[in-house]
Design a protein around this motif. Structure first.
Motif, PDB file in Angstrom:
ATOM      1  N   THR A   2       2.391   6.289  -9.068  1.00 23.68           N
ATOM      2  CA  THR A   2       2.028   5.227  -7.954  1.00 23.68           C
ATOM      3  C   THR A   2       0.647   4.767  -7.793  1.00 23.68           C
ATOM      4  OG1 THR A   2       3.982   6.015  -6.737  1.00 23.68           O
ATOM      5  CG2 THR A   2       2.493   4.518  -5.640  1.00 23.68           C
ATOM      6  N   ARG A   3       0.250   3.694  -8.091  1.00 26.79           N
ATOM      7  CA  ARG A   3      -0.991   3.138  -7.709  1.00 26.79           C
ATOM      8  C   ARG A   3      -0.924   2.589  -6.307  1.00 26.79           C
ATOM      9  NH1 ARG A   3       0.071   1.151 -12.931  1.00 26.79           N
ATOM     10  NH2 ARG A   3       0.636  -0.888 -11.960  1.00 26.79           N
ATOM     11  N   TYR A  48      -3.595   0.555  -3.483  1.00 23.80           N
ATOM     12  CA  TYR A  48      -4.965  -0.122  -2.929  1.00 23.80           C
ATOM     13  C   TYR A  48      -5.071   0.165  -1.450  1.00 23.80           C
ATOM     14  CZ  TYR A  48      -8.326  -3.535  -1.724  1.00 23.80           C
ATOM     15  OH  TYR A  48      -9.682  -4.196  -1.144  1.00 23.80           O
ATOM     16  N   GLN A  86      -5.744   9.903  -2.078  1.00 26.04           N
ATOM     17  CA  GLN A  86      -6.340  10.572  -3.608  1.00 26.04           C
ATOM     18  C   GLN A  86      -6.038  12.014  -3.520  1.00 26.04           C
ATOM     19  OE1 GLN A  86     -10.591  10.924  -3.660  1.00 26.04           O
ATOM     20  NE2 GLN A  86     -10.464   9.414  -5.430  1.00 26.04           N
ATOM     21  N   THR A 108      -2.908   7.168  -7.529  1.00 24.24           N
ATOM     22  CA  THR A 108      -4.277   6.539  -8.260  1.00 24.24           C
ATOM     23  C   THR A 108      -4.648   5.323  -7.285  1.00 24.24           C
ATOM     24  OG1 THR A 108      -3.256   7.213 -10.630  1.00 24.24           O
ATOM     25  CG2 THR A 108      -4.926   5.174 -10.244  1.00 24.24           C
ATOM     26  N   THR A 120      -6.491   1.787  -6.737  1.00 23.82           N
ATOM     27  CA  THR A 120      -7.075   0.673  -7.315  1.00 23.82           C
ATOM     28  C   THR A 120      -8.266   0.147  -6.714  1.00 23.82           C
ATOM     29  OG1 THR A 120      -5.704  -0.704  -6.554  1.00 23.82           O
ATOM     30  CG2 THR A 120      -4.650   0.169  -8.459  1.00 23.82           C
ATOM     31  N   GLU A 156      -8.341  -5.565  -8.988  1.00 24.55           N
ATOM     32  CA  GLU A 156      -7.480  -5.077 -10.160  1.00 24.55           C
ATOM     33  C   GLU A 156      -6.104  -5.316  -9.856  1.00 24.55           C
ATOM     34  OE1 GLU A 156      -9.645  -1.065 -11.877  1.00 24.55           O
ATOM     35  OE2 GLU A 156      -8.872  -0.816  -9.755  1.00 24.55           O
ATOM     36  N   GLN A 172      -2.491  -3.356 -13.730  1.00 27.20           N
ATOM     37  CA  GLN A 172      -3.412  -2.782 -12.872  1.00 27.20           C
ATOM     38  C   GLN A 172      -2.785  -2.933 -11.225  1.00 27.20           C
ATOM     39  OE1 GLN A 172      -6.752  -5.433 -14.165  1.00 27.20           O
ATOM     40  NE2 GLN A 172      -7.657  -3.383 -14.757  1.00 27.20           N
ATOM     41  N   ALA A 227      -1.390  -2.847  -7.499  1.00 25.98           N
ATOM     42  CA  ALA A 227      -0.904  -1.470  -6.799  1.00 25.98           C
ATOM     43  C   ALA A 227       0.569  -1.777  -6.376  1.00 25.98           C
ATOM     44  CB  ALA A 227      -1.650  -1.665  -5.740  1.00 25.98           C
ATOM     45  N   HIS A 228       1.215  -0.456  -6.534  1.00 24.46           N
ATOM     46  CA  HIS A 228       2.586  -0.413  -5.897  1.00 24.46           C
ATOM     47  C   HIS A 228       2.714  -0.429  -4.314  1.00 24.46           C
ATOM     48  CE1 HIS A 228       2.347   1.523 -10.017  1.00 24.46           C
ATOM     49  NE2 HIS A 228       3.491   0.696 -10.250  1.00 24.46           N
ATOM     50  N   ASN A 267      -2.388  -8.529  -4.373  1.00 20.80           N
ATOM     51  CA  ASN A 267      -1.375  -7.263  -4.638  1.00 20.80           C
ATOM     52  C   ASN A 267       0.217  -7.332  -3.736  1.00 20.80           C
ATOM     53  OD1 ASN A 267      -2.381  -5.165  -6.546  1.00 20.80           O
ATOM     54  ND2 ASN A 267      -3.955  -5.126  -5.001  1.00 20.80           N
TER      55      ASN A 267
END
Length: 273
Positions: A92-93, A95, A107, A112, A114, A118, A123, A125-126, A147
């Motif tokens: 899972t990304r 922002y 973190q 992850t 972003t 991005e 790239q 974000a979810h 996003n």
């Protein structure tokens, strides 16, 4: 007023209760000395996600108070924990808008993060997670907006529209959330008070029964309403956002109202006598 009895654990707000900005409230050190003397466990649970637990420990140390990181729970920490239980951090990304206290807990749990713009297919974000950001910018708002329009889930660490400081009451994270909602039409899910999520996490950390846990805060619409929704008693101090007149104007309210934490100290000592 209900008798001030049968108290075994406390969930304590910080902004407006313990300090205004960098100005400690009168009686701060005596309050914490009393908690230690009486062996009363507590969690400092704040909606302010701008700092980490480590930074709050350092801030209190400068004011002459020693606490452990395990005694602090920010809405940033609560948000990261909540999301880690519902999304796989490894895939899972996210922002994040906000200070270190917003992005570092994410973190630390393996998400992850972003960066600015991005937002491409591989790239984007979810999740868009928004906490109090004292360096908010056009680029940050634009990246969040892109996003969200691409389908990211919108999470607010808290919805406070105002923040008490040593300069007076300023805008809070809710104002940033409102800007993003205006730009996208998407309403955020709120993790902090008055939602009961952060209170339930604090109660689990304390290991205390609901009936013997009280919340201390300065805001009716967050600290006190959150306690009501959680099913615990609450005490409101009049050194922050809400006033005694505000209490009279609502259909819910705290169990007790006192001027400041010096009164809480006195009540706790009388209770133990």
């Amino acid at each position: 007023m209900q008798a001030f009895t049968d108290i075994r654990a406390l969930i304590i707000d910080m902004d407006g209760v313990l300090w205004h900005g960098d100005q400690p409230q009168a009686g701060l050190t005596d309050f914490f000395e009393t908690l230690r003397d009486l062996a009363l466990p507590f969690i400092l649970a704040t909606n302010n996600a701008s700092m980490t637990a480590e930074q709050y420990v350092a801030k209190l140390a400068k004011m002459g108070v020693t606490v452990a990181e395990r005694e602090i729970l920010t809405s940033g920490m609560a948000t990261a924990l909540y999301l880690s239980q519902r999304y796989d951090p490894q895939t899972t990304r996210a922002y994040a808008i906000g200070g270190t206290g917003t992005w570092k807990p994410l973190q630390d749990l393996g998400f992850t993060l972003t960066g600015l713009y991005e937002t491409g297919p591989d790239q984007h974000a979810h999740l868009v997670v928004c906490g109090m950001d004292r360096e908010i910018s056009w680029d940050k708002l634009a990246t969040a907006t892109l996003n969200l329009r691409a389908g990211a889930h919108f999470i607010g660490t808290n919805g406070d529209i105002s923040l008490p400081t040593e300069h007076g009451i300023t805008h809070g994270n809710g104002a940033i959330l409102a800007a993003l909602t205006a730009a996208t039409g998407i309403q955020p899910m709120i993790i902090g008070k008055p939602e009961p999520i952060i209170y339930r996490q604090a109660i689990e950390l304390l290991g205390a029964p609901l009936a013997q846990t009280i919340a201390i805060g300065d805001r009716l619409d967050t600290d006190i309403l959150g306690a009501v929704r959680t099913g615990i008693r609450s005490l409101m101090v009049l050194t922050g956002v809400s006033s005694a007149k505000d209490v009279e104007a609502t259909d819910y309210g705290p169990t007790w109202v006192v001027p400041d934490i010096r009164d809480v100290t006195r009540m706790l000592r009388e209770l133990a006598a």
